[in-house]
Motif scaffolding. Structure first.
Motif, PDB file in Angstrom:
ATOM      1  N   GLN A  59       0.808  -1.246  -0.114  1.00  0.00           N
ATOM      2  CA  GLN A  59      -0.023  -0.238   0.006  1.00  0.00           C
ATOM      3  C   GLN A  59       0.850   1.369   0.215  1.00  0.00           C
ATOM      4  O   GLN A  59       0.265   2.471   0.205  1.00  0.00           O
ATOM      5  CB  GLN A  59      -0.924   0.000   1.123  1.00  0.00           C
ATOM      6  CG  GLN A  59      -1.931  -1.351   1.296  1.00  0.00           C
ATOM      7  CD  GLN A  59      -2.676  -1.338   2.520  1.00  0.00           C
ATOM      8  OE1 GLN A  59      -2.589  -0.518   3.359  1.00  0.00           O
ATOM      9  NE2 GLN A  59      -3.708  -2.343   2.478  1.00  0.00           N
ATOM     10  N   GLY A  60       2.061   0.761  -0.160  1.00  0.00           N
ATOM     11  CA  GLY A  60       3.053   2.301  -0.285  1.00  0.00           C
ATOM     12  C   GLY A  60       3.850   2.649   1.137  1.00  0.00           C
ATOM     13  O   GLY A  60       4.974   3.148   0.937  1.00  0.00           O
ATOM     14  N   ASP A  61       3.703   1.954   2.031  1.00  0.00           N
ATOM     15  CA  ASP A  61       4.642   2.183   3.537  1.00  0.00           C
ATOM     16  C   ASP A  61       5.593   1.128   3.216  1.00  0.00           C
ATOM     17  O   ASP A  61       5.477  -0.005   3.732  1.00  0.00           O
ATOM     18  CB  ASP A  61       3.726   2.036   4.496  1.00  0.00           C
ATOM     19  CG  ASP A  61       4.331   2.376   5.750  1.00  0.00           C
ATOM     20  OD1 ASP A  61       5.692   2.719   5.664  1.00  0.00           O
ATOM     21  OD2 ASP A  61       4.054   2.397   6.847  1.00  0.00           O
ATOM     22  N   LEU A  62       6.775   1.558   2.813  1.00  0.00           N
ATOM     23  CA  LEU A  62       7.985   0.542   2.722  1.00  0.00           C
ATOM     24  C   LEU A  62       8.717   0.400   3.857  1.00  0.00           C
ATOM     25  O   LEU A  62       9.632  -0.291   4.087  1.00  0.00           O
ATOM     26  CB  LEU A  62       8.875   0.722   1.562  1.00  0.00           C
ATOM     27  CG  LEU A  62       8.138   0.829   0.301  1.00  0.00           C
ATOM     28  CD1 LEU A  62       9.132   1.287  -1.018  1.00  0.00           C
ATOM     29  CD2 LEU A  62       7.659  -0.628  -0.324  1.00  0.00           C
ATOM     30  N   LYS A  63       8.625   1.525   4.868  1.00  0.00           N
ATOM     31  CA  LYS A  63       9.558   1.622   6.089  1.00  0.00           C
ATOM     32  C   LYS A  63       9.616   0.266   6.876  1.00  0.00           C
ATOM     33  O   LYS A  63      10.844  -0.243   6.849  1.00  0.00           O
ATOM     34  CB  LYS A  63       9.184   2.678   7.139  1.00  0.00           C
ATOM     35  CG  LYS A  63       9.977   2.972   8.059  1.00  0.00           C
ATOM     36  CD  LYS A  63       9.745   4.263   8.752  1.00  0.00           C
ATOM     37  CE  LYS A  63      10.625   4.491   9.970  1.00  0.00           C
ATOM     38  NZ  LYS A  63      10.924   3.350  10.931  1.00  0.00           N
ATOM     39  N   ALA A  64       8.584  -0.583   7.267  1.00  0.00           N
ATOM     40  CA  ALA A  64       8.590  -1.414   8.135  1.00  0.00           C
ATOM     41  C   ALA A  64       9.235  -2.682   7.365  1.00  0.00           C
ATOM     42  O   ALA A  64      10.029  -3.570   7.830  1.00  0.00           O
ATOM     43  CB  ALA A  64       7.285  -1.576   8.610  1.00  0.00           C
ATOM     44  N   GLN A  65       8.925  -2.878   5.995  1.00  0.00           N
ATOM     45  CA  GLN A  65       9.290  -3.886   5.581  1.00  0.00           C
ATOM     46  C   GLN A  65      10.802  -3.813   5.128  1.00  0.00           C
ATOM     47  O   GLN A  65      11.417  -4.672   5.266  1.00  0.00           O
ATOM     48  CB  GLN A  65       8.702  -4.069   3.884  1.00  0.00           C
ATOM     49  CG  GLN A  65       9.162  -5.124   3.039  1.00  0.00           C
ATOM     50  CD  GLN A  65       8.252  -5.257   1.877  1.00  0.00           C
ATOM     51  OE1 GLN A  65       7.334  -5.821   1.887  1.00  0.00           O
ATOM     52  NE2 GLN A  65       8.866  -4.567   0.629  1.00  0.00           N
ATOM     53  N   PHE A 165      12.551   5.690   2.027  1.00  0.00           N
ATOM     54  CA  PHE A 165      11.775   5.780   1.054  1.00  0.00           C
ATOM     55  C   PHE A 165      10.276   5.122   1.105  1.00  0.00           C
ATOM     56  O   PHE A 165      10.122   4.453   1.966  1.00  0.00           O
ATOM     57  CB  PHE A 165      12.499   5.232  -0.184  1.00  0.00           C
ATOM     58  CG  PHE A 165      13.662   5.774  -0.534  1.00  0.00           C
ATOM     59  CD1 PHE A 165      13.885   7.051  -1.192  1.00  0.00           C
ATOM     60  CD2 PHE A 165      14.850   5.002   0.124  1.00  0.00           C
ATOM     61  CE1 PHE A 165      15.441   7.422  -1.396  1.00  0.00           C
ATOM     62  CE2 PHE A 165      16.104   5.642  -0.161  1.00  0.00           C
ATOM     63  CZ  PHE A 165      16.317   6.785  -0.924  1.00  0.00           C
ATOM     64  N   ARG A 166       9.550   5.548   0.035  1.00  0.00           N
ATOM     65  CA  ARG A 166       8.105   5.141  -0.003  1.00  0.00           C
ATOM     66  C   ARG A 166       7.610   4.960  -1.219  1.00  0.00           C
ATOM     67  O   ARG A 166       8.323   5.538  -2.207  1.00  0.00           O
ATOM     68  CB  ARG A 166       6.933   6.118   0.805  1.00  0.00           C
ATOM     69  CG  ARG A 166       7.012   7.573   0.464  1.00  0.00           C
ATOM     70  CD  ARG A 166       5.778   8.314   0.719  1.00  0.00           C
ATOM     71  NE  ARG A 166       4.608   7.361   0.394  1.00  0.00           N
ATOM     72  CZ  ARG A 166       3.498   7.223   1.065  1.00  0.00           C
ATOM     73  NH1 ARG A 166       3.394   7.796   2.231  1.00  0.00           N
ATOM     74  NH2 ARG A 166       2.447   6.603   0.458  1.00  0.00           N
TER      75      ARG A 166
END
Length: 527
Positions: A59-65, A165-166
């Motif tokens: 869904q666009g939130d790459l931080k945790a991954q 990044f996101r």
């Protein structure tokens, strides 16, 4: 003639000139990224939490991954070692920068300038940084530009954390810098190497190899935790403390501490009147947990290297032939990685430098970056088989030989190794046609008229044949007498002293004298 500023704007957009003067991460809108600390989402990781992390990335939130992927590579030796091996196998390759096919003078100068720039940076570090894209699916390296007069050049690129990044909410393939906005800041043209590594197909959030590794990582952690618990429970004998009926709470607590201390330190004290019993440790099976851990190890090795035998996770019955098959599969991955690195370097470094410094507008006419992934053949085997194949009439191009042997082609004017001159047989010796009259120095008889060099050689060969003719007759007669090769060998040793060498020695003396006099004459005449 288009001005440099107009060309930059035309090719790379309005914000491209700003990237030549400063780095985008120095901007106040994204400056908070440098003050962030990782949250380490592997703490308390379970299937539900892992699913949420992967879904948020889509869904666009790459931080945790991104932080999860970094933790996986740091905490799991198998993932860290295999990915490090795959990156290093590309980074250790020799690199080269060449002009495009049919290059003109300007394009050749662009390639020379690019090669000079790359010789001043750590190319191996650059490839290793780009290699982080294997697990994440992408990697962004920020560029710093320097200037030498009118020439622009890049300095050592810097890998920025993936958690900075996101994804743009309206484009799943557009990566932006996280700032205070809902979409993120667009990356400046000329400011970044935006590497996309297709280890697997899919959108940016799903093309990383770590998404395939996340589940084996989780399952192995569960199996390892269960195995540790099994060893703790069943690996030690049970301790039972007994206290009298009238014991106080303080005495009971003292006995309990003694029981625990015996389990940890194998030493303790208990009050008088109390007792301690040790029961035999219960038997527990660790096979099921080890089977799960072995499956996870093999799954990760196959995902990263394409096989298990190149990472040490194969079965004990593997053969050398099967190992070679796995190694060839691994090398196909390395070649694919090298081509993807070269594509990103050409697009985001070589073409911009060629455009800024030499006005080359088409990316196809920019210099090209290569990592040498060619596999060389065994030189000994090649030297034995190639002459036979050539003698059969095969027309083999010279570039193929240099590629297969790994021997570089000498540049024009460069010193090269020369073959050792082979000794020529006596019958094949020929004297070069002299300039002017040098025949007088070659007189070997009483004739007043000098012989021509060819006549002299014919005479020497005729006299030499006459001298060795008795040898041939004696050896031929001997061959007819003997019944085996061993007997012929022994008889030849006995015959050797009887072969007269006086006539042949005289002919050789004349030949050497003629050659000596001819050489002296050449020196005198300056030929």
């Amino acid at each position: 003639m288009v001005s440099p500023k107009a060309l930059i704007k035309k090719l790379f957009g309005n914000e491209s000139s700003q990237a030549l003067d400063e780095e985008q991460t120095n901007d106040s809108r994204v400056g908070q990224l440098k003050r962030e600390f990782a949250e380490h989402p592997t703490k308390g990781l379970n299937p539900h939490k892992l699913y949420q992390i992967l879904e948020s990335a889509e869904q666009g939130d790459l931080k945790a991954q991104s932080e999860l992927f970094d933790d996986m590579e740091e905490k799991d030796p198998q993932i860290g070692a295999d990915l490090g091996k795959r990156r290093q196998l590309s980074a250790e390759r020799e690199w080269q920068i060449v002009p495009p096919d049919g290059a003109d003078a300007r394009e050749k100068k662009a390639a020379e300038q690019a090669a000079e720039v790359f010789s001043g940076i750590e190319v191996e570090d650059l490839i290793l940084d780009l290699g982080t894209g294997i697990g994440h699916g992408w990697a962004n390296l920020e560029l710093a530009w320097g200037r030498d007069g009118a020439m622009r050049f890049i300095e050592q690129p810097t890998l920025r954390p993936h958690s900075w990044f996101r994804l743009h909410p309206e484009d799943q393939n557009c990566i932006t810098l996280r700032d205070m906005s809902a979409t993120g800041a667009e990356l400046w043209p000329l400011g970044w190497i935006q590497h996309r590594h297709r280890a697997k197909a899919g959108y940016v959030a799903r093309m990383g190899l770590h998404r395939m590794l996340a589940w084996p990582y989780l399952f192995q952690n569960y199996a390892l935790g269960d195995l540790a618990q099994l060893l703790e429970i069943y690996g030690m004998p049970a301790r039972i403390g007994k206290y009298p009926k009238n014991a106080t709470e303080k005495e009971k607590a003292t006995l309990l501490r003694a029981v625990v201390s015996l389990g940890q330190n194998a030493a303790g004290i208990i009050p008088d009147g109390m007792s301690l019993d040790f029961l035999e440790a219960a038997s527990g099976r660790a096979d099921v947990y080890k089977a799960m851990m072995d499956w996870c190890e093999r799954a990760k090795a196959k995902a990263i290297l394409g096989g298990t035998l190149t990472s040490g996770t194969g079965e004990g019955t593997n053969t050398n032939a099967l190992g070679n098959v796995h190694e060839r599969g691994q090398m196909s991955l390395i070649r694919s990685d090298a081509r993807q690195y070269a594509g990103s370097i050409g697009k985001h470094i070589l073409w911009p430098m060629a455009a800024l410094n030499f006005g080359i507008e088409k990316p196809s006419r920019a210099p090209r970056f290569y990592l040498d992934t060619g596999e060389t053949e065994d030189l000994e085997r090649l030297s034995k088989s190639l002459p036979t194949i050539v003698d059969m009439g095969a027309k083999i191009p010279m570039w193929w030989f240099h590629e297969k042997s790994g021997i570089p082609k000498a540049a024009e004017g460069e010193e090269v190794l020369m073959p050792k001159a082979a000794p020529k047989p006596v019958g094949a010796l020929r004297l070069a046609q002299p300039q002017g009259q040098r025949i007088a120095a070659l007189r070997l008889g009483d004739s007043e008229e000098p012989d021509a060099p060819d006549l002299q050689l014919e005479r020497l060969q005729r006299e030499g044949d006459t001298a060795i003719e008795p040898w041939v007759e004696q050896i031929q007669a001997l061959v007819e007498e003997v019944e085996s090769l061993e007997e012929l060998r022994d008889r030849l040793v006995e015959l050797a002293p009887e072969l007269g060498v006086e006539d042949f020695a005289e002919v050789m003396t004349e030949a050497l004298a003629a050659a000596h006099l001819a050489g002296r004459y050449d020196i005198v005449e300056g030929v």
